[in-house]
Motif scaffolding. Structure first.
Motif, short mmCIF file in Angstrom:
data_model
loop_
_atom_site.label_atom_id
_atom_site.label_comp_id
_atom_site.label_asym_id
_atom_site.label_seq_id
_atom_site.Cartn_x
_atom_site.Cartn_y
_atom_site.Cartn_z
N PRO A 152 0.25 -1.30 -0.29
CA PRO A 152 -0.38 -0.03 0.17
C PRO A 152 1.01 1.62 -0.06
O PRO A 152 0.91 2.26 -0.96
CB PRO A 152 -0.49 -0.34 0.97
N GLY A 153 2.32 1.57 0.42
CA GLY A 153 2.93 2.27 0.65
C GLY A 153 3.66 3.03 -0.24
O GLY A 153 4.71 3.91 -0.63
N GLU A 154 3.24 1.78 -1.15
CA GLU A 154 3.91 1.73 -2.84
C GLU A 154 3.12 2.43 -3.88
O GLU A 154 3.65 2.49 -4.80
CB GLU A 154 4.76 0.10 -3.49
N VAL A 155 1.75 2.93 -3.88
CA VAL A 155 0.76 3.29 -4.58
C VAL A 155 0.05 4.38 -4.08
O VAL A 155 0.84 4.84 -2.95
CB VAL A 155 -0.07 1.98 -4.80
N SER A 156 -1.12 4.93 -5.64
CA SER A 156 -1.13 6.28 -4.81
C SER A 156 -2.69 6.57 -4.06
O SER A 156 -2.94 5.20 -3.95
CB SER A 156 -1.51 6.83 -6.54
N GLY A 157 -3.07 7.32 -4.26
CA GLY A 157 -3.78 7.07 -2.53
C GLY A 157 -5.88 6.16 -3.65
O GLY A 157 -6.52 5.77 -3.03
N GLY A 158 -5.41 7.03 -4.98
CA GLY A 158 -6.39 6.81 -6.15
C GLY A 158 -6.44 5.16 -6.18
O GLY A 158 -7.37 4.81 -5.93
N GLN A 159 -5.46 4.65 -6.28
CA GLN A 159 -4.96 3.12 -6.24
C GLN A 159 -5.75 2.67 -5.10
O GLN A 159 -5.57 1.29 -5.56
CB GLN A 159 -3.57 3.22 -6.90
N GLY A 160 -4.36 3.02 -4.27
CA GLY A 160 -4.96 1.86 -2.59
C GLY A 160 -6.36 2.14 -2.72
O GLY A 160 -7.02 0.77 -1.82
N PRO A 181 -15.70 7.52 0.76
CA PRO A 181 -14.82 7.05 0.19
C PRO A 181 -13.25 7.70 -0.75
O PRO A 181 -12.63 7.46 -0.95
CB PRO A 181 -15.93 5.86 -0.36
N THR A 182 -14.28 8.98 -1.15
CA THR A 182 -13.41 9.85 -1.79
C THR A 182 -13.01 11.06 -1.45
O THR A 182 -12.51 11.57 -1.85
CB THR A 182 -13.66 10.62 -3.12
N GLY A 183 -12.89 11.11 0.14
CA GLY A 183 -12.76 12.35 0.91
C GLY A 183 -11.31 12.09 0.83
O GLY A 183 -11.11 13.62 1.48
N ALA A 184 -10.58 11.56 0.99
CA ALA A 184 -9.03 11.73 0.69
C ALA A 184 -8.00 11.83 -0.43
O ALA A 184 -7.24 12.29 -0.70
CB ALA A 184 -8.54 11.15 1.88
N LEU A 185 -8.89 11.87 -2.14
CA LEU A 185 -8.87 11.92 -3.38
C LEU A 185 -9.01 13.65 -4.04
O LEU A 185 -9.87 13.82 -2.69
CB LEU A 185 -8.96 10.85 -3.65
N ASP A 186 -8.40 13.65 -4.47
CA ASP A 186 -8.43 14.70 -5.75
C ASP A 186 -9.86 14.60 -6.71
O ASP A 186 -10.21 13.27 -6.37
CB ASP A 186 -7.63 15.21 -6.48
N SER A 187 -10.42 15.66 -7.43
CA SER A 187 -11.48 15.25 -7.95
C SER A 187 -11.15 14.24 -9.02
O SER A 187 -12.21 13.27 -9.39
CB SER A 187 -11.84 16.46 -8.60
N LEU A 188 -10.88 14.08 -9.48
CA LEU A 188 -10.49 14.01 -10.89
C LEU A 188 -10.26 12.78 -10.25
O LEU A 188 -10.91 10.70 -10.47
CB LEU A 188 -9.26 13.31 -11.41
N ASN A 189 -9.61 11.60 -9.17
CA ASN A 189 -9.35 10.41 -8.75
C ASN A 189 -10.65 9.35 -8.11
O ASN A 189 -11.04 9.12 -8.76
CB ASN A 189 -8.65 10.55 -7.81
#
Length: 239
Positions: A152-160, A181-189
């Motif tokens: 998990p530490g090797e992937v992006s927030g959206g991927q995670g 579920p998207t609260g920690a992501l930017d709008s695109l991700n």
């Protein structure tokens, strides 16, 4: 509101709810989180639970999922009284028939992404090879199969978050509870996660209880429930 009777009679025009909260009350010390809240979710339906911070929407989700017991009122799942079950019975439901997606994924950092997705199956006693085969199928549906061996530490927030969604679906749950579920992501991700999440949940036939404060996320739902001051108001999708 349509098709949900509250007087014990049946409505032949719509199926009965799979999950229901009836007259829920919940307080944390002097703070009243839920005050007579009610909510109904049908099989295969995605319901967005919205409301301002502190309105009680996350408490509603936790009561529906059997994580937090209400002080009074009932939660019924598939005709069974969830609030009358033992801790062991509720835990079994959360392992097998309920899936969860949280704001920050809550993946196990020491495990690979594939092992994280397979974890619920392994905890249920499935052999490693079969569990990882099923996990790989769901990772492919969520477009993260190339991350199988990464941690998990090797992937992006959206991927995670896509990995977390795959984990929530791998057991074939009947209900998925998603808390911001998207609260920690930017709008695109966030948009891509919701697109994949919605499609995968519909394909699996799972109902979804989606807590969010973002209208763009709620727009993916079939219906909205607004929680305000501990009470819930159903809003049918129009158009």
């Amino acid at each position: 509101m349509t098709g949900i009777p509250t007087n014990g009679t049946s409505d032949l025009s719509t199926p009965p709810p799979l999950l229901s909260a009836l007259d829920l009350h919940k307080s944390f010390g002097p703070t009243k989180a839920l005050v007579g809240a009610e909510m109904h979710v049908r099989a295969g339906e995605m319901v967005a639970v919205m409301g301002p911070s502190g309105s009680g929407k996350s408490t509603m989700l936790h009561c529906l999922a059997g994580i937090v017991p209400p002080d009074s009122g009932e939660v019924r799942y598939d005709g069974r009284l969830l609030t009358g079950m033992s801790d062991a019975e509720r835990s079994a439901l959360r392992r097998g028939e309920f899936g969860f997606v949280f704001q920050f994924g809550q993946l196990v950092p020491e495990l690979s992404c594939l092992e994280n997705v397979a974890l619920p199956l392994r905890l249920a006693g499935m052999r490693r090879g079969e569990a990882e085969r099923r996990a790989a199928e769901w990772m492919a549906r969520l477009e993260v199969d190339d991350l199988s061996r990464k941690r998990p530490g090797e992937v992006s927030g959206g991927q995670g978050q896509r990995v977390a969604v795959a984990r929530s679906l791998v057991t074939g749950p009947r209900v998925i509870f998603a808390d911001e579920p998207t609260g920690a992501l930017d709008s695109l991700n966030g948009e891509r996660v919701m697109q994949l999440f919605t499609a995968a949940a519909k394909e699996s036939g799972a109902a979804v209880v989606l807590v969010t404060h973002e209208p763009r996320v709620a727009a993916y739902s079939d219906r909205e429930v607004i929680v305000r001051d501990g009470r819930a108001l159903n809003a049918e999708r129009i158009g």
